[in-house]
Design a protein around this motif. Structure first.
Motif, short mmCIF file in Angstrom:
data_model
loop_
_atom_site.label_atom_id
_atom_site.label_comp_id
_atom_site.label_asym_id
_atom_site.label_seq_id
_atom_site.Cartn_x
_atom_site.Cartn_y
_atom_site.Cartn_z
N UNK A 53 0.88 -1.17 0.00
CA UNK A 53 0.00 0.00 0.00
C UNK A 53 0.92 1.22 0.00
N UNK A 54 0.95 1.90 -1.14
CA UNK A 54 1.83 3.05 -1.34
C UNK A 54 0.98 4.31 -1.24
N UNK A 55 1.13 5.03 -0.13
CA UNK A 55 0.30 6.23 0.09
C UNK A 55 1.14 7.46 -0.22
N UNK A 56 0.64 8.31 -1.10
CA UNK A 56 1.41 9.50 -1.43
C UNK A 56 0.52 10.75 -1.36
N UNK A 57 1.00 11.74 -0.62
CA UNK A 57 0.31 13.03 -0.58
C UNK A 57 0.94 13.93 -1.64
#
Ligand code: SGN
Ligand code: CA
Length: 537
Positions: free
Chosen positions: A40-44
């Protein structure tokens, strides 16, 4: 013209070579890791290191991010993760391909064309090796995502998406206007929905889930609007920088005092303006046009008023992201997915929260050059680990592939940092990071520049329509206020750093002439695959 042509010839040659490399590899990627963790790659978008409390920076006590911090507390925090080109599309392209901007072909947001989605990317390799892949949220690369079993990406506002009523393109076909939720909550909702209902559960998955927040114009959801309403927030140490000795820095258009517009500061327009007038009203301020909300507010008070409006809305948007990340972590836990999933939190680049008097990014100065990065995977990583190696966004792809046991293609320019996660023992990594920024003059009049950063020093060359160098000693001057270039006693050091730049330019195939580099900035290729075109189909 010839240079531009040559450059294109060069770029297409590169594409051909890339293709040749690709075809010489087996078409089925061998997966040697029986565990196959989910990702799960979360990017803001534009989330500064200083606005994440895990970094214990100057805003940590004021604006805590307890949920994002959980990833660091239960995993590893990277304190020296850097960007190869600090704007949105180029960083995203570097992440997907593991390559510098001039090699992926996506080197500027404005008029640099769209991302070539036919090239090799890490999601494609995951997909080939049996993973289910998805991307949800901000994309901003023009062409529709490739290499994903599911995609739902924002396409309005030139691919930026909006905070309210964002328009999404689902699977490259269907346009959906989401009116029910704030963009942050919508992206979180879509990400969890895909994990819960959208995938083949017999396969491992790789999800990229990317927020618009906290990008300009910083519009938080209703529930966060009252945060920070008691009194003023502090200024960063170099809020009143005079840019002495730094010519390029003195010429930008990204000062809170002079370049924030009325949309940024949520100043309501008078009634009855036409659409065109409204656009003009809201963008007033962009190029240094003076304005104040009332006649008595001037000078330092006006600058502080603008800063307070800005920083508070920015941090309110961050609070929304933090809540969404918490929901995802809880969701993974409730569904027994927490410990067999590699969870990453990062941002496409850093941001200025008043440092040097600025907003925005683009520079090789620390605040925008640095990316937040934390990773949780208890199988390998000890809780509360901290790593300070010099790492880059082109390392993401090789690292993720390595974690999943998938072969890393030779053409990727980054290096897997999996060995650092396993034990945090001292393995030799690079001793310097190389940077190159191209877009000019839009939006913020930041001069194209390249440079190198070592453990202690940084050397930058602004070459486009000036010939200026900057040298900083980050140990003595962490805020990069004193340009040491050309001062006594720095000759040998400067030469060493110049040699390092040359060496890295050759290694990364960025050893072009200055004329060729300038031609990249000057290239005008309209971005074709945008909202208007989609709606016309
Ligand atoms: C918009 C912003 C700029 C910003 C770019 C790039 N202007 O154009 O301030 O630098 O995005 O941001 S706005 O008035 O439209 O908000 S990036 O994150 O996509 O690189
Ligand atoms: Ca961004």
């Amino acid at each position: 013209m010839t240079i531009t042509k040559n450059l294109f010839f060069g770029l297409s040659l590169l594409a051909i070579t890339t293709l040749a490399c690709k075809t010489s590899k087996p078409s089925v990627v061998v997966n040697t890791n029986p565990k196959q963790p989910n990702i799960v790659f979360i990017m803001a978008d534009d989330h500064a290191v200083s606005a994440i409390s895990a970094y214990r920076d100057w805003l940590a006590e004021i604006a805590p991010t307890p949920n994002i911090d959980r990833i660091a507390n239960e995993g590893m925090l990277m304190t020296r993760m850097f960007n190869t080109n600090s704007i949105c599309g180029p960083s995203r392209a570097a992440i997907l391909t593991g390559k510098y901007s001039h090699v992926s072909g996506f080197f500027k947001n404005e008029k640099g064309g769209d991302f070539d989605g036919s090239q090799m990317t890490f999601p494609k390799l995951f997909q080939k090796s049996g993973y289910q892949t998805a991307v949800v949220g901000k994309w901003h690369l023009g062409t529709s995502p490739t290499g994903f079993d599911y995609s739902k990406v924002m396409i309005n506002w030139g691919g930026q998406g909006t905070y309210f009523n964002p328009v999404f393109l689902e699977n490259g076909r269907d346009t959906i206007v989401e009116k029910k939720r704030h963009s942050t909550a919508q992206v979180a909702h879509d990400a969890m929905k895909w994990i819960g209902e959208g995938r083949d559960k017999d396969k491992p998955f790789m999800l990229m889930y990317q927020f618009k927040a906290p990008h300009r114009p910083w519009e938080p959801a209703e529930e966060f609007k009252d945060l920070f309403s008691d009194g003023d927030l502090p200024h960063p140490a170099n809020f009143n920088d005079d840019y002495k000795g730094r010519k390029a820095a003195s010429e930008q258009w990204m000062e809170i005092e002079n370049h924030m517009n009325r949309r940024d500061l949520k100043v309501a327009p008078p009634k009855g303006l036409s659409k065109k007038e409204l656009k003009g009203y809201y963008s007033y301020g962009n190029k240094g046009d003076f304005w104040t909300p009332n006649d008595t507010l001037k000078g330092a008070d006006l600058k502080n008023w603008k800063y307070q409006a800005y920083i508070k809305d920015y941090l309110r948007c961050v609070a929304g992201v933090d809540k969404a990340v918490g929901q995802m972590l809880d969701y993974l836990k409730a569904n027994d997915l927490l410990d067999n999933t590699v969870i990453i939190y990062t941002s496409d680049q850093g941001f200025y929260l008043g440092e040097h008097g600025w907003f925005d990014k683009r520079w090789m100065y620390e605040e925008s050059f640095k990316m937040p990065f934390m990773i949780r995977y208890p199988e390998l990583i000890k809780p509360k680990s901290v790593n300070s190696d010099l790492l880059l966004n082109i390392d993401f792809a090789p690292t993720l592939l390595d974690l999943a046991g998938i072969d890393v293609p030779d053409e990727m320019q980054g290096t897997s940092f999996k060995p650092l996660l396993e034990s945090n023992k001292k393995v030799t990594t690079r001793d310097a990071v190389y940077y190159h920024y191209y877009e000019f003059p839009k939006w913020h009049n930041v001069q194209p520049h390249y440079g190198v950063r070592t453990d202690r020093y940084k050397l930058i060359h602004y070459y486009y329509n000036m010939d200026e160098w900057e040298l900083f000693d980050l140990k003595k001057d962490p805020n990069e206020m004193e340009n040491l270039y050309g001062t006594s006693g720095t000759k040998k050091l400067t030469q060493k750093l110049k040699n390092k730049i040359k060496e890295l330019q050759v290694e990364y195939k960025d050893d072009m002439t200055l004329e060729e580099m300038r031609a990249m900035t000057d290239i005008v290729i309209e971005r074709v695959y945008n909202e208007e075109n989609i709606n016309k189909r």
